[in-house]
Design a protein around this motif. Structure first.
Motif, mmCIF file in Angstrom:
data_model
loop_
_atom_site.group_PDB
_atom_site.id
_atom_site.type_symbol
_atom_site.label_atom_id
_atom_site.label_comp_id
_atom_site.label_asym_id
_atom_site.label_seq_id
_atom_site.Cartn_x
_atom_site.Cartn_y
_atom_site.Cartn_z
ATOM 1 N N ARG A 29 -14.182 -71.309 -56.028
ATOM 2 C CA ARG A 29 -14.530 -72.259 -54.988
ATOM 3 C C ARG A 29 -14.759 -73.610 -55.618
ATOM 4 O O ARG A 29 -15.448 -73.727 -56.624
ATOM 5 C CB ARG A 29 -15.789 -71.801 -54.267
ATOM 6 N N GLY B 90 -4.206 -70.152 -65.168
ATOM 7 C CA GLY B 90 -5.062 -68.975 -64.990
ATOM 8 C C GLY B 90 -5.094 -68.020 -66.169
ATOM 9 O O GLY B 90 -5.601 -66.907 -66.046
ATOM 10 N N GLY C 247 -4.140 -74.673 -66.703
ATOM 11 C CA GLY C 247 -4.693 -74.366 -65.391
ATOM 12 C C GLY C 247 -3.948 -73.269 -64.652
ATOM 13 O O GLY C 247 -4.197 -73.025 -63.480
HETATM 14 N N1 ATP Z 1 -15.771 -71.598 -62.880
HETATM 15 C C1 ATP Z 1 -14.741 -72.186 -62.259
HETATM 16 N N2 ATP Z 1 -14.924 -72.728 -61.039
HETATM 17 C C2 ATP Z 1 -13.881 -73.301 -60.393
HETATM 18 N N3 ATP Z 1 -12.644 -73.367 -60.889
HETATM 19 C C3 ATP Z 1 -12.406 -72.849 -62.100
HETATM 20 C C4 ATP Z 1 -13.433 -72.230 -62.859
HETATM 21 N N4 ATP Z 1 -12.913 -71.795 -64.016
HETATM 22 C C5 ATP Z 1 -11.613 -72.135 -63.993
HETATM 23 N N5 ATP Z 1 -11.304 -72.766 -62.856
HETATM 24 C C6 ATP Z 1 -9.966 -73.242 -62.462
HETATM 25 O O1 ATP Z 1 -9.092 -72.153 -62.497
HETATM 26 C C7 ATP Z 1 -7.809 -72.570 -62.918
HETATM 27 C C8 ATP Z 1 -7.347 -71.698 -64.062
HETATM 28 O O2 ATP Z 1 -8.136 -71.978 -65.205
HETATM 29 P P1 ATP Z 1 -7.843 -71.327 -66.614
HETATM 30 O O3 ATP Z 1 -8.899 -71.791 -67.538
HETATM 31 O O4 ATP Z 1 -7.682 -69.876 -66.431
HETATM 32 O O5 ATP Z 1 -6.460 -71.977 -67.014
HETATM 33 P P2 ATP Z 1 -5.600 -71.775 -68.337
HETATM 34 O O6 ATP Z 1 -4.314 -71.178 -67.925
HETATM 35 O O7 ATP Z 1 -6.393 -71.064 -69.347
HETATM 36 O O8 ATP Z 1 -5.351 -73.271 -68.792
HETATM 37 P P3 ATP Z 1 -5.253 -73.904 -70.262
HETATM 38 O O9 ATP Z 1 -3.844 -73.748 -70.695
HETATM 39 O O10 ATP Z 1 -5.594 -75.322 -70.047
HETATM 40 O O11 ATP Z 1 -6.234 -73.190 -71.106
HETATM 41 C C9 ATP Z 1 -7.943 -74.036 -63.281
HETATM 42 O O12 ATP Z 1 -7.440 -74.799 -62.207
HETATM 43 C C10 ATP Z 1 -9.417 -74.250 -63.425
HETATM 44 O O13 ATP Z 1 -9.765 -75.544 -63.040
#
Ligand code: ATP
Ligand code: MG
Lengths: 266, 316
Positions: free
Chosen positions: A24, A73, A71
């Motif tokens: 959220r 996931g 981002g």
């Molecule tokens: N606690 C949270 N509350 C809200 N949104 C979140 C939270 N944690 C992550 N997100 C969102 O979820 C999405 C996925 O995040 P994640 O960290 O899994 O990305 P990632 O694939 O690891 O990216 P990166 O390559 O930058 O590490 C992003 O848009 C991030 O902003």
């Protein structure tokens, strides 16, 4: 060099079944702001799926490259695999002990010294005092933070911080190893050392979950690639195909160039 | 591959395919939910980790302060002197209640233990953000560790209390000892329950801390330590307000502590006086309150497990 023959045992190591995670986004903090926004018919919060209906299974000893844009996931998915987050829908099942690093750093305490953090981190990962004692020298030698071992990790450089985190995680006697951008801040010698160590871990039959934006290292380390796009699993299969899908290879093509392997990332 | 692990040489990696799976006997290890936890029971099982957390927090609570642990004496001492001055001397309680200082301090020790436990417990999960977001571990660890740290700091105060009792001519009895123990256990259970519940609520509702500050302000005045229990029966008799007053488990705990420490310093030539200082059914009430606090602890654990899954993302 890269051995595509997974040391498969026919034993499932990770089973991810229709997993979704919703976050959220809160646009307003106070009740007053919320009331104002409501009266203007603005949204107070938004929900989105950071991981959207993802399913896959990993055999013990496989090494998986998890790729996707920022981002998409990846870290969220790994958090659910290591159990620090719970999926909203679907289920995650794992076998054996999980170790590794999520989103570069370990969960360290800045006021604690390197030494204390080693014990704390190892304990969280399920190691006893004796087990940690037995590996302590090895961990310290690997981290190579020198005389900073007995200073609080708050004063470490980001590279030193991640070295220590990696050193502890990799010396835990685990069955699944998660490496989420472990090489992001390390210097070149350390990256080499990490890759060699992970190769060793992998060859010992540990399931490896490797996240990197460096296509070369994924090619070197993994025998299967998963690609996430906005939380959805859009690809699961051959390493080269997955990398091609993301067009990370650029002009270098298949050239096994050192910088690519060591991740002169993005 | 019967390659035995030798941590020192890292010899485990020499084996061929299937090495780890065989060595760990993975075929006999079930697939499990990596986030699964049995809550407080798991905390009890992982005592080594708990001890590390407790040690760390003892170190961290007064980190960077020159007097360090001394503050855990200075703070209660200042509070004690304030209360003693205002209630014992200005309001004249010292004249009506024999050994008023011990009457007061016996209560303050456990009230302080309670408020410290839940205040520190409340902040414990937010304070361990890094761990909560990245590592899988029973999150009950943090509030429980905070409670234990507060318990550790209560030790010296108990020693001071006993010292003061001995100086004023303490004549301990077994019943009194049991009473104090019962009072202490009540607070221990209550403190754990509150720390647990507050730690989760504080992450989800950041205003919660303000609310709790108010509770902390009220608690010392809601128990008969700055004034005698007699005052309550004089005002309320045994009517509804008395029942409301006694519904606070801290009241029973404080009375039980006073039964253990304060009574036996007053000399037994005033049985009538001592009688009016406690409800007749003090022990019965004590057991009932302990049962209620235990139920509250079970409820807190239940609520915590429901809220826990939302903590890693809410903490960000
Ligand atoms: N606690 C949270 N509350 C809200 N949104 C979140 C939270 N944690 C992550 N997100 C969102 O979820 C999405 C996925 O995040 P994640 O960290 O899994 O990305 P990632 O694939 O690891 O990216 P990166 O390559 O930058 O590490 C992003 O848009 C991030 O902003
Ligand atoms: Mg990430």
């Amino acid at each position: 060099m890269s051995v595509a023959t997974a040391t498969r045992t026919g034993l499932e190591s990770i089973v991810v079944d229709h997993v979704s995670k919703e976050f959220r986004l809160q646009y307003h903090r106070t009740l007053k702001q919320m009331a104002v926004a409501k009266s203007r018919k603005q949204k107070i919060s938004d929900r989105f799926l950071a991981v959207d209906d993802v399913s896959f299974a990993v055999q013990q000893g496989e090494s998986i490259g998890l790729m996707g844009l920022n981002g998409s996931g990846k870290s969220t998915l790994l958090r659910m695999v290591n159990g620090s987050m719970v999926p909203d829908r679907g289920s995650v099942r794992t076998r054996g002990r999980i170790s590794g690093l999520i989103a570069t750093g370990a969960g360290f305490h800045n006021q604690l010294t390197g030494r204390e953090n080693i014990y704390m981190n190892a304990a969280i990962l399920g190691m006893s005092r004796q087990q940690t004692d037995a590996r302590f020298e090895e961990i310290v030698e690997f981290a190579d933070v020198g005389r900073f071992l007995d200073t609080p990790v708050g004063v470490y450089s980001s590279g030193m911080y991640s070295r220590l985190g990696f050193a502890v995680a990799v010396h835990v006697d685990c069955d699944v190893f998660i490496a989420d951008e472990v090489l992001a801040v390390g210097d070149k010698p350390f990256k080499k050392k990490c890759l060699a160590k992970m190769e060793e871990v992998r060859r010992s039959g540990v399931t490896l979950f490797y996240v990197s934006h460096a296509a070369g290292s994924v090619k070197k380390m993994c025998d299967r690639v998963l690609v996430l796009e906005k939380g959805r699993l859009v690809f699961d299969g051959d390493v080269q195909e997955g990398i091609d899908l993301l067009e990370y290879d650029g002009d270098d093509g298949d050239e096994e160039n050192d910088d690519e392997v060591l991740g002169a990332d993005i | 591959m019967t390659d035995v692990v030798d941590g020192r040489t890292g010899g485990r990696h020499r084996g061929g395919p299937g090495d780890v799976a065989e060595r760990h006997g993975l075929a006999h290890v079930p697939l499990i939910d990596p986030a699964g936890s049995t809550g407080l029971l798991e905390v009890l099982r992982r005592r080594y980790l708990l001890s590390l957390l407790v040690r760390r927090e003892i170190k961290a609570r007064y980190l960077g302060s020159r007097f360090g642990l001394l503050w855990s004496y200075i703070n209660p001492l200042v509070r004690f002197l304030t209360f003693y001055f205002v209630f014992g001397i200005i309001a004249g309680r010292g004249a009506t209640v024999e050994n008023f200082a011990i009457h007061l301090f016996a209560g303050m020790v456990i009230v302080h233990f309670l408020t410290e436990s839940y205040s520190a417990g409340m902040r414990s999960i937010i304070g361990n953000k890094g761990l909560v977001q990245k590592m899988a571990m029973p999150k009950e660890m943090f509030p429980v560790a905070s409670m234990l740290v507060s318990l550790y700091h209560t030790g010296p105060q108990l020693v001071i209390l006993i010292g003061a009792c001995l100086v004023t001519g303490w004549d301990p009895d077994l019943v009194g000892f049991g009473a104090a123990l019962l009072g202490f256990v009540i607070i221990l259970v209550l403190a754990t329950a509150m720390a647990l519940l507050f730690s989760a609520l504080n992450v989800l509702f950041r205003d919660f801390g303000r609310l709790v500050q108010n509770i902390t302000q009220v608690v010392p005045f809601s128990v008969p330590m700055m004034y005698p229990y007699e005052l309550i029966t004089e005002r309320f008799g045994t009517g509804i307000w008395h029942t409301v007053y006694m519904a606070n488990p801290v009241v029973e705990a404080v009375l039980l502590m006073q039964r253990g420490f304060w009574v036996n310093t007053t000399g037994d030539d005033q049985p009538a006086y001592v009688e009016s200082a406690f409800p007749a059914d003090l022990f019965q009430r004590g057991w009932i309150v302990l049962a209620c606090c235990t139920v509250f602890l079970v409820f807190s654990q239940w609520a915590f497990s429901r809220l826990e899954r939302r903590l890693p993302e809410a903490i960000g």
